[in-house]
Design a protein around this motif. Structure first.
Motif, PDB file in Angstrom:
ATOM      1  N   CYS A   1      53.178  49.863  34.438  1.00 29.75           N
ATOM      2  CA  CYS A   1      52.619  50.871  35.345  1.00 29.75           C
ATOM      3  C   CYS A   1      53.173  52.269  35.091  1.00 29.75           C
ATOM      4  O   CYS A   1      52.546  53.258  35.456  1.00 29.75           O
ATOM      5  CB  CYS A   1      52.877  50.463  36.792  1.00 29.75           C
ATOM      6  SG  CYS A   1      54.619  50.359  37.237  1.00 29.75           S
TER       7      CYS A   1
ATOM      8  N   ASP B   1      45.369  55.906  33.397  1.00 27.91           N
ATOM      9  CA  ASP B   1      44.436  55.388  34.400  1.00 27.91           C
ATOM     10  C   ASP B   1      43.422  54.446  33.762  1.00 27.91           C
ATOM     11  O   ASP B   1      43.103  53.385  34.307  1.00 27.91           O
ATOM     12  CB  ASP B   1      43.716  56.539  35.091  1.00 27.91           C
ATOM     13  CG  ASP B   1      44.661  57.400  35.923  1.00 27.91           C
ATOM     14  OD1 ASP B   1      45.768  56.914  36.236  1.00 27.91           O
ATOM     15  OD2 ASP B   1      44.294  58.551  36.243  1.00 27.91           O
ATOM     16  N   VAL B   2      42.918  54.850  32.583  1.00 26.32           N
ATOM     17  CA  VAL B   2      41.924  54.008  31.892  1.00 26.32           C
ATOM     18  C   VAL B   2      42.560  52.697  31.444  1.00 26.32           C
ATOM     19  O   VAL B   2      41.977  51.616  31.594  1.00 26.32           O
ATOM     20  CB  VAL B   2      41.324  54.763  30.694  1.00 26.32           C
ATOM     21  CG1 VAL B   2      40.372  53.853  29.914  1.00 26.32           C
ATOM     22  CG2 VAL B   2      40.586  56.020  31.164  1.00 26.32           C
TER      23      VAL B   2
ATOM     24  N   CYS C   1      41.887  47.331  41.668  1.00 21.63           N
ATOM     25  CA  CYS C   1      40.425  47.508  41.681  1.00 21.63           C
ATOM     26  C   CYS C   1      39.785  46.860  40.453  1.00 21.63           C
ATOM     27  O   CYS C   1      38.739  46.206  40.540  1.00 21.63           O
ATOM     28  CB  CYS C   1      40.077  48.987  41.723  1.00 21.63           C
ATOM     29  SG  CYS C   1      40.549  49.820  43.246  1.00 21.63           S
ATOM     30  N   GLY C   2      40.452  47.041  39.299  1.00 18.61           N
ATOM     31  CA  GLY C   2      39.929  46.432  38.079  1.00 18.61           C
ATOM     32  C   GLY C   2      39.951  44.924  38.151  1.00 18.61           C
ATOM     33  O   GLY C   2      39.008  44.248  37.722  1.00 18.61           O
TER      34      GLY C   2
ATOM     35  N   GLY D   1      43.647  45.560  34.456  1.00 17.35           N
ATOM     36  CA  GLY D   1      43.236  44.863  35.668  1.00 17.35           C
ATOM     37  C   GLY D   1      41.931  44.111  35.479  1.00 17.35           C
ATOM     38  O   GLY D   1      41.778  42.979  35.932  1.00 17.35           O
ATOM     39  N   LEU D   2      40.966  44.745  34.785  1.00 20.25           N
ATOM     40  CA  LEU D   2      39.669  44.115  34.549  1.00 20.25           C
ATOM     41  C   LEU D   2      39.812  42.839  33.734  1.00 20.25           C
ATOM     42  O   LEU D   2      39.212  41.806  34.050  1.00 20.25           O
ATOM     43  CB  LEU D   2      38.748  45.103  33.829  1.00 20.25           C
ATOM     44  CG  LEU D   2      37.315  44.636  33.569  1.00 20.25           C
ATOM     45  CD1 LEU D   2      36.572  44.446  34.876  1.00 20.25           C
ATOM     46  CD2 LEU D   2      36.581  45.632  32.674  1.00 20.25           C
TER      47      LEU D   2
ATOM     48  N   SER E   1      45.110  51.196  32.750  1.00 27.24           N
ATOM     49  CA  SER E   1      45.370  50.387  33.943  1.00 27.24           C
ATOM     50  C   SER E   1      44.115  49.667  34.405  1.00 27.24           C
ATOM     51  O   SER E   1      44.154  48.484  34.761  1.00 27.24           O
ATOM     52  CB  SER E   1      45.897  51.276  35.072  1.00 27.24           C
ATOM     53  OG  SER E   1      47.083  51.929  34.695  1.00 27.24           O
ATOM     54  N   LEU E   2      42.984  50.373  34.376  1.00 29.53           N
ATOM     55  CA  LEU E   2      41.721  49.767  34.778  1.00 29.53           C
ATOM     56  C   LEU E   2      41.335  48.637  33.841  1.00 29.53           C
ATOM     57  O   LEU E   2      40.890  47.569  34.286  1.00 29.53           O
ATOM     58  CB  LEU E   2      40.624  50.828  34.803  1.00 29.53           C
ATOM     59  CG  LEU E   2      39.233  50.347  35.228  1.00 29.53           C
ATOM     60  CD1 LEU E   2      39.260  49.843  36.667  1.00 29.53           C
ATOM     61  CD2 LEU E   2      38.215  51.474  35.078  1.00 29.53           C
TER      62      LEU E   2
ATOM     63  N   GLY F   1      45.204  41.674  39.041  1.00 27.91           N
ATOM     64  CA  GLY F   1      45.271  43.015  38.465  1.00 27.91           C
ATOM     65  C   GLY F   1      46.551  43.740  38.842  1.00 27.91           C
ATOM     66  O   GLY F   1      47.176  44.404  38.011  1.00 27.91           O
TER      67      GLY F   1
END
Length: 261
Positions: free
Chosen positions: A39, A44-45, A2-3, A51-52, A47-48, A31
């Motif tokens: 992983c 979660d932050v 998603c990121g 990916g971003l 990972s985002l 991402g």
């Protein structure tokens, strides 16, 4: 993922001024590839953010770099898997895991990231060493594997001159142009064609070739044979291999081509 998709969306909208579906999909993939290495320790932050950054910076910059150096990669596989993959390997040293969750049910290697003596520099060196190992291992196996394919393609491409020789002989037959060569010389030229290409030899046999000549000194159907030889040349002999003219590969190809197995 998603990121990465979000990063690619922002880049595509701000730089390209339009949304490209292929670019967005590759952003999502970038991402996913980048987060693979970390992983199990990234929160979660984290990972985002990984990916971003992959979709917003790493993938677009790598894609532009390949275009600048005129590297042929129509699906951007190298920017997505190579550059974003190694970005993900290196960024593992900087991730901040959810230590509360890891201390309760994590493995010792995961819990090490939460220790007070954890060193970002040492972890970064370990990631660099891992990246180097991946590069030499992959490059070594790939070089061996693709050398076999490239050599085989080069050997096949050397049949092109044989097809050209056959086409010239048939052109004289079709046009009815008188030849300065005697019939025995023409037969010897057909023998060179048969010996120079197994593909051409098979087509010659379909039209009456007996190994020492054609019945009545002519193929059964000159026009059909010429069309078949031209089709076989395009399908089974000509190559678009960019390193086919590389001298060491040509030398190896000539050596193998001269061996009639």
């Amino acid at each position: 993922g998603c990121g990465g998709g979000l990063g690619a969306y922002i880049y595509s909208y701000c730089v390209h001024r339009h949304l490209n579906t292929g670019f967005l999909v590759n952003g999502v993939l970038s991402g996913l590839v980048a987060i693979t290495a970390g992983c199990d320790v990234a929160s979660d932050v984290s990972s985002l953010i990984i990916g971003l950054l992959s979709g917003l910076l790493v993938y677009p910059l790598a894609a532009n770099l390949l275009q600048y150096f005129l590297v042929d990669d129509p699906v951007d596989a190298i920017p997505v898997h190579f550059f974003c993959g190694f970005f993900g390997v290196l960024v593992v040293a900087f991730v901040h895991p959810d230590c509360d969750a890891l201390m309760k049910g994590g493995m010792p290697e995961q819990q090490r990231f939460c220790n007070e003596d954890f060193s970002v520099v040492k972890q970064l060196c370990a990631q660099l060493w891992g990246m180097f190992t991946e590069i030499w291992w992959t490059a070594s196996l790939t070089a061996v594997l693709w050398s076999v394919f490239a050599t085989s393609e080069t050997v096949r491409a050397m049949q092109v001159t044989t097809f050209e020789q056959a086409d010239k002989l048939l052109e004289r037959m079709v046009a009815g142009t008188p030849s300065a060569d005697t019939q025995s010389q023409i037969t010897e030229q057909w023998k060179e064609v048969a010996n120079g290409s197994p593909v051409a030899r098979k087509i010659l046999k379909m039209h009456g070739w007996k190994g020492s000549g054609f019945p009545a000194n002519s193929p059964h159907d000159v026009y059909l044979m010429r069309a078949q030889l031209r089709g076989a040349r395009g399908e089974k002999a000509e190559t678009a291999l960019e390193i086919a003219n590389w001298y060491p590969l040509q030398c190896l190809g000539r050596s193998l081509h001269s061996c009639r197995l």
